[in-house]
Design an enzyme around this catalytic site. Structure first.
Site, short mmCIF file in Angstrom:
data_model
loop_
_atom_site.label_atom_id
_atom_site.label_comp_id
_atom_site.label_asym_id
_atom_site.label_seq_id
_atom_site.Cartn_x
_atom_site.Cartn_y
_atom_site.Cartn_z
N GLU A 1 31.81 49.33 -2.14
CA GLU A 1 31.59 50.52 -2.97
C GLU A 1 32.12 51.69 -2.15
OE1 GLU A 1 27.55 51.81 -3.46
OE2 GLU A 1 28.03 53.01 -5.24
N ARG B 1 24.23 37.96 7.07
CA ARG B 1 24.83 39.18 7.61
C ARG B 1 24.95 39.12 9.12
NH1 ARG B 1 23.45 44.90 5.29
NH2 ARG B 1 23.79 44.55 3.08
N LYS C 1 23.61 52.60 6.70
CA LYS C 1 24.23 53.90 6.50
C LYS C 1 23.22 55.01 6.64
CE LYS C 1 25.35 54.89 2.27
NZ LYS C 1 26.07 54.88 0.99
#
Length: 562
Positions: free
Chosen positions: A36, A263, A273
């Site tokens: 994104e 991950r 983030k």
RNA sequence: UGGGGCGUCGCCAAAUGGUAAGGCAGCGGCCUUUGGAGCCGCCAUUUGCAGGUUCGAAUCCUGCCGCCCCAGCCA
């Protein structure tokens, strides 16, 4: 596509694909990396990028880059540009296949109409709070929306009017009609479309409605002919929905298949983030490309090579297990790569004056130094020598600890590529600090060899004071002292390493480094690998330390002290 | 038992019923004009735990334990 990366280990995903290929279920492999455009890529993303591109490569397939831009409220076009820069830098090429989910808005809209027509989706007038209330909880089933049984005609009409902009954001949504009693929460009549008033970076104001992730992502995969939709583990719960959508919209088999992997995280840092942004907002870190950041832009500025990052990502493997990899593993990869390719230079971090008493006052000469002992083709260069030199403060000890092989009163050491010198005297200031060290050199040892074959244990680096250029050295250390800082902890920011940046200024470099362009990577002998920072000016280089050399003496000394 | 996922050395990770690879880190040593590099050696009698099946189990079965994910009109 990428030559210097060794073949990645097989991993469970490749095994699955091999089986599908063998069973004739599929006849090729197409993957995608679907960020994104709303933030900065970091080392965790690098892992996903590598896996997607390299799995495709293993099978002679391709990997698309697709920006998942379905939420204009959160996204900005400039992020996409930065991401492409990062991915290209890593060494991957998506060829013709740069896509945007927004390119498919019309098709996705049509697919929603199919569902509405079939009676497997409906327009819901509940507010977002009401929908949440109807959803139930983890343990209790949800309850059906009162709008669930609207007729296909009414649904289609309402949806057209949503598209026409007749309703305000939040007034109506499109929901799949699945199962409010499902133990899988994403299956409880998930929202497929919502109304948003924000202009979209690519489609402007043509759409007042936007598809949600689950709907847009699965359909985009299908539209592009993606065979394997690799994603991280938190999407496992949405796989039933992914499959449901493709099936009910009528995508023919073989349909894209979602496979989840664990991950990748790194010790001594965080990836989220939100928490990285906090460090910047708090003024602790100046920006996203700060060399301490785990972002690709930060690592690039720090001096990490794409090869080292790729080797790190493939080296830790592709499994379902989430992992927090030891920073030492990353450091190993960059040392391994730079040891092969980085030219060597001499530079002094913390200068101490060394006077060669028996060297002519105004004399100087050029001595030959090897550029890279690992690479004979790298050649050699000339380094100026003179009577007054800078040496490292750590390389002299008036009262040396055991096993100290450097300069010490009465002892002889080698000045790398120059001469053997013997310490004769020490000059101190009023406080008793050593400010100058004196020595005598043996003219017979030019280049550093002893003609009589005498053994000299220590070799130290140096720079001619008269010829050296001043520089700023930025020594970086971990962002967090804790191996695994937990942003959920109260004292999260207290865990920050106060010494994550140490600036040494002036440090002195051999003159051949005067015009090294930003981005140049090199080894300062005995100190570490450095990268010329863009902050450098014509008369003053700024060097970022990428990583220090392995320091067995440092470990020894530390242990001895403790 | 709401559902799902994951547990093999400090950190990664192989092993697909045949007797626990490898890498990183660590520890010894050799070598060295970078205390770098390189080289040699050491580093899991045991796979979260407890039972069971089997000639044989990290792999199969049962039960338990731990950690993670899911209740956005974010992705």
């Amino acid at each position: 596509m990428v030559d210097e990366t060794p073949a990645p280990p097989e991993g469970f995903i490749r095994q699955i694909i091999r089986e599908e290929l063998a069973a004739g279920k599929i006849d090729g492999v197409v993957t995608r990396f679907p960020p994104e455009p709303n933030g900065h890529l970091h080392i965790g993303h690098a892992s996903a990028i590598c896996q997607n591109f390299l799995v495709a490569e293993t099978f002679g397939g391709r990997c698309h880059l697709r920006f998942d831009d379905t939420n204009p409220a959160a996204e900005e076009a400039h992020y996409a540009d930065r991401m492409m820069e990062d991915i290209r830098w890593l060494g991957f090429d998506w060829g013709e296949h740069l896509h945007y989910t927004s390119d498919y808005f019309e098709q996705i809209f049509e697919f929603a109409c199919v569902l509405l027509r079939e009676g497997t989706a409906f327009v819901c007038d509940l507010s977002s709070e009401e929908i949440a209330a109807h959803r139930g909880t983890l343990k209790e089933p949800g309850t059906a929306s009162p709008y669930r049984e609207r007729s296909p005609e009414e649904n289609l009409d309402l949806f057209q009017r949503m598209r026409a902009g007749e309703f305000a954001p939040g007034e109506r949504v499109v929901r799949a009609k699945i199962d409010m009693g499902s133990s899988v929460l994403p299956m409880r009549d998930p929202v497929l479309y919502r109304i948003q008033a924000t202009a979209h970076p690519r489609t402007g104001t043509t759409w007042p409605i936007y598809p949600m992730y689950d709907f847009a992502h699965s359909l985009s995969d299908a539209i592009e002919g993606i065979t394997h939709s690799l994603c991280s583990h938190e999407f496992v719960d949405r796989r039933p929905l992914y499959d449901w959508i493709l099936e009910h919209v009528g995508i023919p088999t073989p349909r894209p298949r979602q496979i989840e992997f664990g991950r990748v995280g790194l010790t001594h840092t965080v990836m989220s983030k939100r928490h990285l942004a906090r460090l910047i907002d708090a003024g602790i870190i100046p920006g996203w490309d700060d060399p301490r950041m785990p972002t690709l832009s930060g690592m690039r500025r720090r001096g990490y090579t794409p090869e080292s990052i790729r080797n790190f990502c493939t080296g830790v493997g592709l499994t379902r297990q989430p992992k927090t990899v030891d920073l030492a593993r990353l450091e190993f990869e960059i040392r391994e790569h730079l040891n092969e390719v980085a030219p060597r230079f001499m530079g002094v971090q913390r200068p101490l004056k060394l006077i060669v008493e028996n060297y002519p006052e105004d004399g100087s000469e050029e001595l030959s130094a090897v550029n890279n002992p690992q690479d004979p083709t790298a050649g050699s260069r000339e380094v100026p020598f003179s009577r007054e030199l800078w040496i490292e403060q750590d390389d002299f000890a008036e009262d040396p600890p055991k096993k100290f092989h450097r300069l010490t009163p009465g002892k002889e050491v080698r000045l790398r590529y120059a001469y053997l010198v013997t310490c004769t005297d020490v000059v101190k200031d009023a406080d008793g600090q050593v400010v100058e060290v004196h020595c005598r050199y043996d003219p017979e040892t030019r280049g550093g060899d002893a003609p009589d074959g005498r053994k000299v244990r220590g070799t130290i680096h140096w720079v001619s004071a008269r010829h050296a250029i001043p520089a700023e050295l930025r020594l970086y250390d971990v962002l967090f002292r804790d191996e695994e800082p937990d942003p959920r902890d109260e004292g999260f920011e207290d865990a920050l390493n106060p010494d994550s940046l140490k600036t040494l200024d002036p440090a002195w470099l051999e003159p051949s480094l005067a015009e090294a362009p930003a981005g140049t990577r090199l080894q300062l002998e005995r100190l570490g690998y450095f990268c010329v920072d863009p902050d450098s000016t014509a008369d003053r280089p700024v060097l970022n330390r990428i990583v220090g050399l392995r320091d067995t003496w440092g470990k020894l000394a530390k242990r001895g002290k403790a």
